[in-house]
Design an enzyme around this catalytic site. Structure first.
Site, PDB file in Angstrom:
ATOM      1  N   LYS A  30       0.662  -1.303   0.129  1.00 14.75           N
ATOM      2  CA  LYS A  30       0.041  -0.011  -0.105  1.00 14.75           C
ATOM      3  C   LYS A  30       0.950   1.304   0.056  1.00 14.75           C
ATOM      4  O   LYS A  30       0.760   2.263  -0.770  1.00 14.75           O
ATOM      5  CB  LYS A  30      -0.879  -0.106   1.239  1.00 14.75           C
ATOM      6  CG  LYS A  30      -1.685   1.416   1.397  1.00 14.75           C
ATOM      7  CD  LYS A  30      -2.127   1.335   2.800  1.00 14.75           C
ATOM      8  CE  LYS A  30      -0.988   2.077   3.724  1.00 14.75           C
ATOM      9  NZ  LYS A  30      -1.377   2.317   5.110  1.00 14.75           N
ATOM     10  N   SER A  31       1.968   1.142   0.664  1.00 14.10           N
ATOM     11  CA  SER A  31       2.795   2.502   0.920  1.00 14.10           C
ATOM     12  C   SER A  31       3.425   2.625  -0.438  1.00 14.10           C
ATOM     13  O   SER A  31       3.464   3.918  -0.784  1.00 14.10           O
ATOM     14  CB  SER A  31       4.013   2.346   1.883  1.00 14.10           C
ATOM     15  OG  SER A  31       3.126   2.023   3.356  1.00 14.10           O
ATOM     16  N   SER A 184       5.371  10.151  10.718  1.00 14.93           N
ATOM     17  CA  SER A 184       6.315  10.296   9.630  1.00 14.93           C
ATOM     18  C   SER A 184       5.600  10.852   8.163  1.00 14.93           C
ATOM     19  O   SER A 184       6.174  11.371   7.534  1.00 14.93           O
ATOM     20  CB  SER A 184       6.974   9.047   9.138  1.00 14.93           C
ATOM     21  OG  SER A 184       6.312   8.144   8.851  1.00 14.93           O
ATOM     22  N   GLU A 331       4.043  -0.147  12.687  1.00 17.05           N
ATOM     23  CA  GLU A 331       2.967  -0.822  12.093  1.00 17.05           C
ATOM     24  C   GLU A 331       2.627  -2.423  12.480  1.00 17.05           C
ATOM     25  O   GLU A 331       1.947  -2.982  12.141  1.00 17.05           O
ATOM     26  CB  GLU A 331       2.747  -0.463  10.379  1.00 17.05           C
ATOM     27  CG  GLU A 331       3.843  -1.349   9.677  1.00 17.05           C
ATOM     28  CD  GLU A 331       3.922  -0.304   8.393  1.00 17.05           C
ATOM     29  OE1 GLU A 331       3.932  -1.406   7.413  1.00 17.05           O
ATOM     30  OE2 GLU A 331       4.057   0.432   8.385  1.00 17.05           O
TER      31      GLU A 331
END
Length: 446
Positions: A30-31, A184, A331
């Site tokens: 996803k990132s 972040s 996470e």
């Protein structure tokens, strides 16, 4: 995709009846997907995003960019490298960004934080709204930073959603100070759009400890791959200062890596059951925080090897407690906590106070749910202290948090009778998780 239980349904987390032995193909990151979409939308020429994650978060990002005028064509295409590799690909066709438009961020941190800077470059008003929880997530640092850089934003003084960005077709940019100790993503949000700002940007973090540094490194590497000039602390710049020079971004052909953080529950299954799970296409070099799983789960009792087939992770069935700072890889905390609750000794998870502002307050949620099954978890100032106790079945609430749902499934491997509330929330980043979990347990993925 198979049918996923409705949010109101309770999903019985299946217990393992022996060592798991499976090959599990994890969907794309996803990132990486959402950063690639933003960079491609801001480029001077069309580009490709290959093997993208198709999930709620990535679809929200794609739909939001479309609403601002970006063309995104979803197709199956061969690689431009001339080999036989094919797969799903999105062709991104940049266009002049414009409003009026409405952006639904859902509860996606990348969408709610990465796109307001993009919206400042649009001609017209862009309204941002989302799920009720999104109103509670920190966004004020991004809003205030954009105002410092020349943006006009109406948030009625909330410092949070909903809000409207009054795009002027450009943004002056320049130097800005922010406190990114809560996320972040505040830094990444400003860096991703900065090549399009008239003066670029100089971002100075002036707060406390900065979490999730691998995600900032991911942003920087992807910017550089798209042709941007970025100066960072790692490249000889000042500590906690990032500079992006204005300039055109190049349309690129980006292949999205598997989401290594989403490999966590499957690796945990091997660790807990004394089995072996292979994750294909695990990169030998990556900025993804999930790569830290190799070291963390090895210390907790497993072993791993990078092979031509992918990452092969093997457990012994014995699980050891761990004392670990997860500040850079927050996470991973729910999955590590789930495994730690089944260990043979105590664990201390540190450096993750920022998780109180994620999809839910993850520290409070993990404490409540593991203790609700008979565990003994105590919140600390910056994390969790986990003392393993015999666990029992019961309802494991997810708080609409995908990583809470997978953590509950991990516990359910060893504890019969665990019922996951709203397992459908895993669609945020791991579509069709119940089917993948069942196939892993049956060996269908092997």
């Amino acid at each position: 995709m198979t049918d996923t239980p409705a949010p109101s349904a309770l999903w019985p987390a299946p217990p393992a009846d022996g060592p798991v032995r499976a090959t599990v193909t994890v969907p794309g990151s996803k990132s990486v997907t959402n950063r690639a979409l933003v960079l491609a939308a801001l480029s001077a020429e069309p580009g490709w995003v290959r093997r993208p994650l198709r999930s709620r978060d990535s679809q929200l990002m794609a739909d939001s960019l479309r609403a601002m005028g970006v063309g995104i064509e979803e197709t199956v295409s061969s690689s431009s490298a001339g080999d036989s590799e094919t797969g799903e690909a999105w062709r991104i066709i940049p266009a002049a960004l414009h409003g009026p438009a409405t952006v639904d961020v859902g509860n996606a941190g990348t969408v709610m934080r990465f796109l307001p800077p993009v919206a400042t470059l649009a001609a017209g008003d862009i309204r941002f709204d989302g799920d009720p929880r999104s109103y509670e997530r920190p966004l004020g640092e991004v809003i205030n930073a954009l105002r410092t850089l020349g943006a006009r934003i109406d948030d009625d003084g909330r410092g949070a959603l909903p809000l409207t960005v009054h795009g002027g077709g450009a943004l002056e940019g320049g130097t800005v100070e922010i406190d990114a100790s809560n996320s972040s993503q505040f830094v990444s949000a400003l860096l991703l759009s900065a090549p399009r700002f008239n003066q670029g940007v100089e971002v100075r973090h002036v707060g406390g400890n900065l979490p999730s540094m691998p995600h900032i490194r991911m942003t920087v590497e992807m910017l550089r791959a798209a042709g941007a000039q970025v100066d960072t602390p790692e490249s000889g710049g000042e500590k906690n200062v990032w500079r992006v020079t204005p300039g055109a971004l190049l349309g690129r052909d980006m292949v999205v890596e598997p989401d290594l953080s989403n490999a966590q529950p499957f690796m945990a299954a091997a660790l807990i059951t004394g089995g072996t799970v292979t994750i294909p296409d695990w990169p030998r070099r990556t900025t993804q925080p999930g790569d830290a799983l190799r070291a963390i789960f090895t210390e907790m009792g497993g072993s791993c090897e990078l092979t031509d087939a992918g990452l092969v992770f093997t457990g012994t069935g014995k699980i050891h407690g761990i004392d670990v700072d997860l500040g850079d890889v927050g996470e991973l905390t729910p999955g590590v906590a789930a495994v730690a609750a089944l260990a043979d000794s105590e664990s201390v998870l540190r450096g993750v106070q920022h998780l109180r502002m994620h999809e839910t307050d993850r520290l409070a949620a993990l404490t409540a749910e593991i203790n609700g099954l008979g565990g003994e978890v105590t919140e600390t100032a910056d994390g969790l202290h986990i003392r393993p106790r015999p666990l029992r079945g019961g309802t494991f609430h997810t708080y609409d948090d995908h990583r809470m749902a997978t953590a509950g499934a991990v516990i359910g491997l060893a504890v019969p009778g665990v019922m996951i509330e709203n397992v459908a929330t895993t669609a945020k980043t791991l579509p069709d998780f119940p089917r993948m979990w069942a196939e892993m347990l049956s060996g269908a993925g092997a």
